[in-house]
Motif scaffolding. Structure first.
Motif, PDB file in Angstrom:
ATOM      1  N   GLU A 145       0.868  -1.368   0.071  1.00  0.00           N
ATOM      2  CA  GLU A 145       0.088  -0.099   0.025  1.00  0.00           C
ATOM      3  C   GLU A 145       0.748   1.177  -0.199  1.00  0.00           C
ATOM      4  OE1 GLU A 145      -3.219   1.765   2.903  1.00  0.00           O
ATOM      5  OE2 GLU A 145      -3.789  -0.301   2.238  1.00  0.00           O
ATOM      6  N   HIS A 149      -6.493   8.139  -1.231  1.00  0.00           N
ATOM      7  CA  HIS A 149      -5.246   7.369  -0.913  1.00  0.00           C
ATOM      8  C   HIS A 149      -5.770   6.045  -1.460  1.00  0.00           C
ATOM      9  CE1 HIS A 149      -2.440   5.473   2.112  1.00  0.00           C
ATOM     10  NE2 HIS A 149      -3.275   4.690   2.087  1.00  0.00           N
ATOM     11  N   THR A 166      -5.835   2.030  -1.458  1.00  0.00           N
ATOM     12  CA  THR A 166      -5.661   1.258  -0.395  1.00  0.00           C
ATOM     13  C   THR A 166      -5.587  -0.246  -1.103  1.00  0.00           C
ATOM     14  OG1 THR A 166      -8.288   0.740  -0.707  1.00  0.00           O
ATOM     15  CG2 THR A 166      -7.566   2.258   1.017  1.00  0.00           C
ATOM     16  N   ILE A 167      -4.889  -1.007  -0.352  1.00  0.00           N
ATOM     17  CA  ILE A 167      -4.580  -2.656  -0.703  1.00  0.00           C
ATOM     18  C   ILE A 167      -5.201  -3.170   0.614  1.00  0.00           C
ATOM     19  CG2 ILE A 167      -2.850  -4.223  -1.157  1.00  0.00           C
ATOM     20  CD1 ILE A 167      -3.199  -2.293  -3.342  1.00  0.00           C
ATOM     21  N   ASP A 168      -5.975  -4.450   0.200  1.00  0.00           N
ATOM     22  CA  ASP A 168      -6.382  -5.257   1.144  1.00  0.00           C
ATOM     23  C   ASP A 168      -5.911  -6.646   0.963  1.00  0.00           C
ATOM     24  OD1 ASP A 168      -8.710  -6.125   3.000  1.00  0.00           O
ATOM     25  OD2 ASP A 168      -9.363  -7.400   1.450  1.00  0.00           O
ATOM     26  N   LEU A 198      -6.741  -3.566  -4.940  1.00  0.00           N
ATOM     27  CA  LEU A 198      -6.532  -2.410  -5.134  1.00  0.00           C
ATOM     28  C   LEU A 198      -8.121  -1.670  -4.852  1.00  0.00           C
ATOM     29  CD1 LEU A 198      -4.822   0.041  -5.953  1.00  0.00           C
ATOM     30  CD2 LEU A 198      -5.669  -0.153  -8.372  1.00  0.00           C
ATOM     31  N   ASN A 239       1.092   3.951  -3.313  1.00  0.00           N
ATOM     32  CA  ASN A 239       0.827   5.488  -3.156  1.00  0.00           C
ATOM     33  C   ASN A 239       1.951   6.323  -3.599  1.00  0.00           C
ATOM     34  OD1 ASN A 239      -1.888   6.266  -1.801  1.00  0.00           O
ATOM     35  ND2 ASN A 239      -1.307   4.191  -0.742  1.00  0.00           N
ATOM     36  N   LYS A 298      -4.413  -7.416   7.232  1.00  0.00           N
ATOM     37  CA  LYS A 298      -4.733  -5.963   7.124  1.00  0.00           C
ATOM     38  C   LYS A 298      -5.668  -5.770   8.336  1.00  0.00           C
ATOM     39  CE  LYS A 298      -5.533  -1.803   4.800  1.00  0.00           C
ATOM     40  NZ  LYS A 298      -5.825  -1.187   3.608  1.00  0.00           N
TER      41      LYS A 298
END
Length: 627
Positions: A352, A378, A380-382, A417, A356, A386
């Motif tokens: 993440e 922003h 985000t990456i799951d 993503l 960014n 997390k």
């Protein structure tokens, strides 16, 4: 006092209705507000409760497992006679008391809260003048309670309803029953299209994937069963909207809006009008609805001013379009090139941050250096793990992807993503987390199409570099397949950006500029978002699945070409043959589905009507060319 009476008749006396072992259930003697005649009527009812309590005492004494009442519980030492016949008698006696308990339950449901208004109103419509006049006076007194609740709710955003009697409640609506999902029908042998899916296509029923068109979860909703029949639901919805708006404004009143009043400082005037209606002997729906409309119009116009003029709603929608809907195509083209290597593998804890950084670099490269905008966005990456990390604090606006569970490892970073946008007050009432999640679904879909388009263009560049080399039959098959893939993906990209996004966004702006009512804006925005999900085929499950399969085939083809600079060996040729057959099968299936939709007259009640027919035509042509 009705609740206390029903509880006492159920065997649970209190301070108003007291229990004595000798005299039974009685009305308390020190209640000055009761007339002697009322006390007499209530005591007659209490005889029923006394008999019921004694019956349950007897049953409990000889069985020990029936409706216990703490105030008259029997000690084990008091148990005398016993035996199986006595226990059978008690069981039969208890079953005979069940209609009595059910009658009490029915009464409670009938005369609870605002339902009392409905009951009194129905009985006041009789033909006997003395009865009608008496019940009209009773109804006027009951309306006084309703007007007090309305004043607190609509003028101050306060829901004064400890007993849950009002027709506005906190929390979401109960909604309809969940639809059954029978997706295990027999396969028809055409690319995984089942009989149920084919029927849905023939009926042209849009599938609501993951309830994406369902209304956003609201903090307050209507309790329709409490609404008297003489107050229409449309009026109750206006009451709900006003109270929600006032409550939001009161609880989130920022410093720059401290001097503002959502009711434009007309609270005293509206309170006086509500008091005037309260003093009327008969309820007038015309006067009532006119007042509600006046309050609603004041709130809606003030919210429109606050949203459109002071908070620059049109500018915020432009940001949504540029970033969630890929309006800044040059930005995402550079970003895809920067992030391609870091998102092709399963994400980790640092992905993440890296992605960014790549996004910021891409923004600077295309001269997007808005210092006030970029901090609000922003990526985000799951990734796996997390969930526990975000338990202590979640970034506002962050919405994890729906396709993968937080406990699973996404196959690639692209699949995980998302985009978070820090919505400024008071725009959060329009761009709720549920709305941003719908935008994120579209965002991931558009990024996947754009990424595959970029990969196919890269393959074309490789083809141009090798055109001077001697080619064989396999090369001809390979580049013909690339041309077909690129033709379809380019047309899909054009259709999504021009025929869907630009067209719908233009209509949204026209609707916003033609009104000064916030509710009209919210409805227009909901319609806009629903049309995006429908016309991009996200909600048409067979088409969306088919498009994803085609995009995956295109991605696999680009990987095969990029990894094999030299002519394909035997294994590569076999893989190419699989890709050719797969693309042919999926494109043929997509052609058949869209042809069916195109040739069918869509009913206007679907809400996307002729637009959907036009959208199907946008892809039908390229598919026909490929076929």
């Amino acid at each position: 006092m009705i609740h206390e009476l029903l509880l006492a008749l159920s065997g649970y006396p209190g301070t108003i209705f007291t229990w004595n072992k000798r005299t039974g259930l009685q009305v308390s003697q020190d209640l000055p507000f009761l007339h002697p005649s009322e006390t007499g009527v209530l005591n007659r009812l209490c005889k029923l409760g006394s008999d019921y309590i004694r019956f349950t005492e007897f049953i409990e004494q000889h069985t020990g497992h029936v409706h216990q009442q703490e105030h008259h519980s029997v000690q084990p030492s008091q148990v005398g006679l016993s035996g199986v016949y006595l226990r059978a008698f008690c069981t039969g006696l208890d079953s005979m008391l069940q209609p009595y308990r059910q009658a009490l339950l029915d009464l409670e449901q009938e005369i609870h809260g605002c339902q009392i208004l409905e009951t009194v109103y129905k009985h006041s419509c009789g033909g006997l003048p003395p009865v009608r006049m008496a019940l009209e006076k009773v109804l006027a007194v009951c309306h006084g309670v309703m007007y007090k609740q309305l004043a607190a709710w609509m003028l101050h955003g306060l829901l004064l309803d400890q007993s849950e009697e009002f027709y506005v409640k906190q929390g979401p609506s109960a909604g309809g029953a969940a639809t059954s999902q029978e997706d295990d029908d027999e396969d028809l042998g055409i690319g995984g299209l089942s009989g149920k899916q084919l029927k849905e296509l023939q009926d042209l029923r849009l599938i609501e994937e993951e309830n994406m068109l369902a209304p956003s979860l609201q903090q307050f909703s209507l309790r329709v069963e409490m609404l008297p029949s003489y107050i229409p639901v449309r009026v109750a919805e206006k009451i709900l909207f006003v109270g929600e708006s006032v409550q939001m404004f009161e609880n989130h009143n920022h410093s720059q809006f401290k001097a503002c009043s959502i009711l434009k400082h007309q609270e005293d005037m509206f309170a006086a009008e509500l008091h005037r209606l309260k003093q009327q002997p008969l309820f007038s729906l015309v006067d009532f609805e006119n007042l509600i409309d006046g309050i609603r119009s004041t709130v809606a116009e003030h919210l429109w001013t606050l949203m459109v003029e002071e908070s620059d709603l049109l500018g915020q929608l432009k940001i949504i379009k540029d970033f969630y809907l890929l309006g800044r195509g040059e930005l995402y083209q550079v970003f895809i090139d920067h992030a391609q290597h870091m998102l092709k593998t399963p994400p980790t804890a640092v992905t993440e941050h890296d992605v960014n950084v790549a996004f910021q670099q891409a923004a600077h490269k295309v001269l997007l250096d808005d210092d006030s905008l970029l901090p609000l966005l922003h990526l985000t990456i799951d990734y796996q793990g997390k969930e526990s990390k975000d338990a202590t604090g979640t970034r506002e606006g962050a919405t994890p992807p729906q396709e993968t569970s937080p406990r699973e490892v996404p196959p690639t970073g692209w699949a995980a993503l998302g985009l978070a946008y820090k919505v400024q007050w008071p725009l959060h009432i329009l761009f709720t987390p549920a709305v941003l999640e719908k935008y994120n679904v579209i965002f991931r879909y558009l990024v996947s199409v754009r990424r595959v388009q970029s990969e196919l263009q890269h393959c074309w560049a490789l083809q141009m570099q090798r055109k001077h080399l001697k080619s064989n039959q396999t090369d001809a098959v390979k580049w013909r397949l690339r041309n077909h893939m690129a033709f379809l993906v380019d047309n899909l990209q054009y259709y999504l950006q021009v025929d869907v996004l630009e067209s719908q966004f233009s209509q949204l702006l026209q609707q916003i500029n033609s009104t000064r009512d916030f509710e009209s804006i919210r409805l227009a925005h909901d319609h806009f978002l629903s049309n995006l999900l429908a016309q991009s085929f996200i909600l048409l499950k067979p088409v969306f699945h088919c498009l994803n399969e085609i995009l995956e085939l295109c991605h696999n083809f680009c990987s095969l070409v990029s990894q094999n600079v030299a002519p394909l060996d035997e294994r590569g040729t076999a893989q190419l043959d699989i890709l050719v057959k797969g693309f042919s099968r999926q494109s043929f299936l997509l052609f058949k589905i869209l042809s069916s939709v195109r040739n069918h007259q869509i009913n206007s009640d679907l809400g996307v009507g002729s637009d959907c027919s036009t959208s199907c035509t946008g892809l039908w042509g390229p598919l026909g060319y490929i076929q």
